[in-house]
Design a protein around this motif. Structure first.
Motif, mmCIF file in Angstrom:
data_model
loop_
_atom_site.group_PDB
_atom_site.id
_atom_site.type_symbol
_atom_site.label_atom_id
_atom_site.label_comp_id
_atom_site.label_asym_id
_atom_site.label_seq_id
_atom_site.Cartn_x
_atom_site.Cartn_y
_atom_site.Cartn_z
ATOM 1 N N LYS A 1 -11.152 -12.860 4.166
ATOM 2 C CA LYS A 1 -12.469 -12.777 3.811
ATOM 3 C C LYS A 1 -13.815 -11.707 4.295
ATOM 4 C CE LYS A 1 -12.710 -18.191 4.275
ATOM 5 N NZ LYS A 1 -13.444 -19.057 5.629
ATOM 6 N N GLU A 2 -12.954 -11.136 5.555
ATOM 7 C CA GLU A 2 -12.984 -9.329 5.460
ATOM 8 C C GLU A 2 -13.255 -8.185 4.392
ATOM 9 O OE1 GLU A 2 -13.151 -8.503 9.458
ATOM 10 O OE2 GLU A 2 -13.135 -10.170 10.866
ATOM 11 N N GLU A 3 -12.186 -8.266 3.934
ATOM 12 C CA GLU A 3 -11.508 -7.926 3.174
ATOM 13 C C GLU A 3 -12.233 -7.602 1.907
ATOM 14 O OE1 GLU A 3 -7.225 -6.249 2.832
ATOM 15 O OE2 GLU A 3 -6.759 -8.880 3.611
ATOM 16 N N ILE A 4 -12.254 -8.783 1.678
ATOM 17 C CA ILE A 4 -13.044 -9.506 0.190
ATOM 18 C C ILE A 4 -14.954 -8.827 0.250
ATOM 19 C CG2 ILE A 4 -14.182 -10.812 -1.315
ATOM 20 C CD1 ILE A 4 -11.276 -12.522 -0.851
ATOM 21 N N GLN A 5 -15.131 -8.672 0.972
ATOM 22 C CA GLN A 5 -17.043 -8.171 1.357
ATOM 23 C C GLN A 5 -16.936 -6.510 0.776
ATOM 24 O OE1 GLN A 5 -18.945 -9.630 4.723
ATOM 25 N NE2 GLN A 5 -17.525 -11.239 5.468
ATOM 26 N N LYS A 6 -15.403 -5.901 1.477
ATOM 27 C CA LYS A 6 -15.437 -4.355 1.073
ATOM 28 C C LYS A 6 -15.428 -4.969 -0.880
ATOM 29 C CE LYS A 6 -13.981 -3.288 5.504
ATOM 30 N NZ LYS A 6 -12.769 -3.216 6.761
ATOM 31 N N ASP B 1 -2.613 17.754 8.281
ATOM 32 C CA ASP B 1 -2.991 17.193 6.846
ATOM 33 C C ASP B 1 -3.045 16.675 6.012
ATOM 34 O OD1 ASP B 1 -5.646 15.960 5.794
ATOM 35 O OD2 ASP B 1 -6.442 17.764 4.638
ATOM 36 N N GLN B 2 -1.591 16.212 6.241
ATOM 37 C CA GLN B 2 -0.294 16.195 5.054
ATOM 38 C C GLN B 2 -0.421 14.876 5.007
ATOM 39 O OE1 GLN B 2 3.724 17.295 5.683
ATOM 40 N NE2 GLN B 2 2.993 19.614 6.852
ATOM 41 N N PHE B 3 -1.579 13.721 4.954
ATOM 42 C CA PHE B 3 -1.840 12.303 4.599
ATOM 43 C C PHE B 3 -2.796 12.312 3.871
ATOM 44 C CE2 PHE B 3 1.438 12.556 8.238
ATOM 45 C CZ PHE B 3 2.390 11.715 7.617
ATOM 46 N N LEU B 4 -2.733 11.436 3.469
ATOM 47 C CA LEU B 4 -3.991 10.773 2.365
ATOM 48 C C LEU B 4 -4.670 10.050 3.226
ATOM 49 C CD1 LEU B 4 -2.855 10.361 -1.419
ATOM 50 C CD2 LEU B 4 -4.663 11.721 -0.665
ATOM 51 N N GLU B 5 -3.706 8.857 3.954
ATOM 52 C CA GLU B 5 -4.374 8.159 4.752
ATOM 53 C C GLU B 5 -3.178 8.338 5.628
ATOM 54 O OE1 GLU B 5 -3.268 4.881 4.850
ATOM 55 O OE2 GLU B 5 -1.422 5.277 3.004
ATOM 56 N N PRO C 1 -6.245 -8.730 -0.286
ATOM 57 C CA PRO C 1 -5.559 -9.938 1.124
ATOM 58 C C PRO C 1 -4.151 -10.924 0.770
ATOM 59 C CG PRO C 1 -7.274 -11.317 -0.493
ATOM 60 C CD PRO C 1 -7.297 -9.813 -1.069
ATOM 61 N N SER C 2 -3.358 -10.475 2.032
ATOM 62 C CA SER C 2 -2.563 -11.072 2.011
ATOM 63 C C SER C 2 -2.715 -12.140 0.828
ATOM 64 C CB SER C 2 -1.729 -11.500 3.456
ATOM 65 O OG SER C 2 -0.736 -12.289 3.129
ATOM 66 N N GLY C 3 -1.230 -12.937 0.062
ATOM 67 C CA GLY C 3 -1.165 -13.565 -0.427
ATOM 68 C C GLY C 3 -1.924 -14.205 -1.922
ATOM 69 N N ALA C 4 -2.625 -12.757 -1.849
ATOM 70 C CA ALA C 4 -3.381 -12.832 -3.453
ATOM 71 C C ALA C 4 -2.694 -12.314 -4.489
ATOM 72 C CB ALA C 4 -4.162 -11.706 -3.117
ATOM 73 N N GLY C 5 -1.257 -11.589 -4.068
ATOM 74 C CA GLY C 5 -0.755 -11.744 -5.284
ATOM 75 C C GLY C 5 -0.158 -9.888 -5.904
ATOM 76 N N LYS C 6 -0.807 -9.409 -5.431
ATOM 77 C CA LYS C 6 -1.129 -7.530 -5.295
ATOM 78 C C LYS C 6 0.314 -7.114 -5.560
ATOM 79 C CE LYS C 6 -1.972 -5.847 -0.975
ATOM 80 N NZ LYS C 6 -1.969 -7.455 0.072
ATOM 81 N N GLY C 7 1.255 -7.776 -4.738
ATOM 82 C CA GLY C 7 2.696 -7.195 -4.523
ATOM 83 C C GLY C 7 3.250 -7.255 -5.948
ATOM 84 N N THR D 1 -6.829 -2.333 2.333
ATOM 85 C CA THR D 1 -8.183 -1.942 2.381
ATOM 86 C C THR D 1 -8.375 -0.760 3.740
ATOM 87 O OG1 THR D 1 -8.800 -3.815 1.891
ATOM 88 C CG2 THR D 1 -10.880 -3.106 2.044
ATOM 89 N N GLU D 2 -8.536 -1.076 4.287
ATOM 90 C CA GLU D 2 -8.965 0.488 5.603
ATOM 91 C C GLU D 2 -8.062 1.942 4.599
ATOM 92 O OE1 GLU D 2 -7.760 1.811 10.137
ATOM 93 O OE2 GLU D 2 -7.147 -0.142 9.523
ATOM 94 N N GLY D 3 -6.772 1.447 4.718
ATOM 95 C CA GLY D 3 -6.087 3.349 3.856
ATOM 96 C C GLY D 3 -6.394 3.407 2.990
ATOM 97 N N ALA D 4 -7.363 2.177 1.622
ATOM 98 C CA ALA D 4 -8.205 2.391 0.520
ATOM 99 C C ALA D 4 -9.002 3.286 0.737
ATOM 100 C CB ALA D 4 -7.970 1.206 -0.812
ATOM 101 N N LEU D 5 -9.215 2.705 1.745
ATOM 102 C CA LEU D 5 -10.957 3.554 1.935
ATOM 103 C C LEU D 5 -10.819 5.019 2.368
ATOM 104 C CD1 LEU D 5 -13.003 0.505 3.364
ATOM 105 C CD2 LEU D 5 -12.475 1.385 0.874
ATOM 106 N N LYS D 6 -9.718 4.802 3.091
ATOM 107 C CA LYS D 6 -9.532 6.253 3.246
ATOM 108 C C LYS D 6 -8.865 7.803 2.546
ATOM 109 C CE LYS D 6 -8.510 5.213 8.176
ATOM 110 N NZ LYS D 6 -6.806 5.286 9.238
ATOM 111 N N VAL D 7 -8.238 6.910 1.068
ATOM 112 C CA VAL D 7 -8.198 7.412 0.281
ATOM 113 C C VAL D 7 -9.459 7.943 -0.523
ATOM 114 C CG1 VAL D 7 -6.465 7.765 -1.993
ATOM 115 C CG2 VAL D 7 -5.445 6.613 0.317
#
Length: 201
Positions: A153-158, A68-72, A13-19, A104-110
């Motif tokens: 909270k919605e992202e964490i549920q995934k 179909d040149q994109f992973l997501e 989630p935004s603010g978690a520090g992933k960057g 998260t949406e992009g990650a699940l597509k990948v």
């Protein structure tokens, strides 16, 4: 894909520090290749094609989408964003690890197209820490903060869709956790089976 590099997908989630963790990871291991996204939005001042983004016209993006040149990909407001597949696969086949920092949406597509990737979710120590980090930016209204927390909270549920969850209560420690995950993944017999057989038998 024995002997290939790892596809490392980091979300949170935004603010978690992933960057911040991704930046620290790249400083510790500059050999990791960072995937450059494609977009239909116009370049901002100082942005370089092929470095910050691959800047495509709407027609070019849609044509590549049909091929179909994109992973997501995703449409954000009036622009498209996507992860080009060819460059990622080329780097992996050369044995290089590739890092994707995506939502998260992009990650699940990948994951649908590349389930053997390493999917890592970055979490804040507590939801209160997430709120504090967002507030400290000083760029969000109270309403925006509320929306971001609900989205978080919605992202964490995934998180069950990911292989690993890393709590970012300390950037150095969290980065070491990610490095440990990558080291363990490279030792998996399913990734090294053929080499091990040839060496010992």
């Amino acid at each position: 894909m024995e002997n290939s590099g790892l596809l490392i997908v980091i979300s949170g989630p935004s603010g978690a520090g992933k960057g911040t963790i991704c930046k620290a990871l790249l400083e510790k291991d500059p050999s990791i290749h960072v995937s450059v996204s494609a977009t239909t939005r116009a370049p901002r001042m100082g942005e370089v094609h092929g470095e910050n983004y691959y800047f495509l016209t709407m027609e070019e993006f849609k044509e590549r989408l049909e091929q179909d040149q994109f992973l997501e990909y995703a449409k954000v407001y009036d622009n498209y964003y996507g992860t080009p597949k060819e460059n990622v696969m080329e780097q992996l086949q050369r044995g290089k690890d590739v890092l994707l920092e995506i939502d998260t949406e992009g990650a699940l597509k990948v994951k649908e197209k590349f389930p053997e990737g390493v999917f890592i979710f970055i979490l804040p120590p507590r939801i209160e820490d997430l709120k504090r980090r967002i507030m400290n930016r000083g760029t969000e209204s109270e309403e925006d903060i509320k929306k971001r927390l609900e989205a978080a909270k919605e992202e964490i549920q995934k998180i069950h869709e990911y292989n690993y969850g890393v709590i970012n209560d300390d950037v150095e420690r969290a980065t070491l956790d990610v490095q440990s995950i990558l080291s363990a993944e490279k030792l998996k017999t399913e990734r090294n089976y053929q080499d091990l057989i040839e060496k010992y038998i």
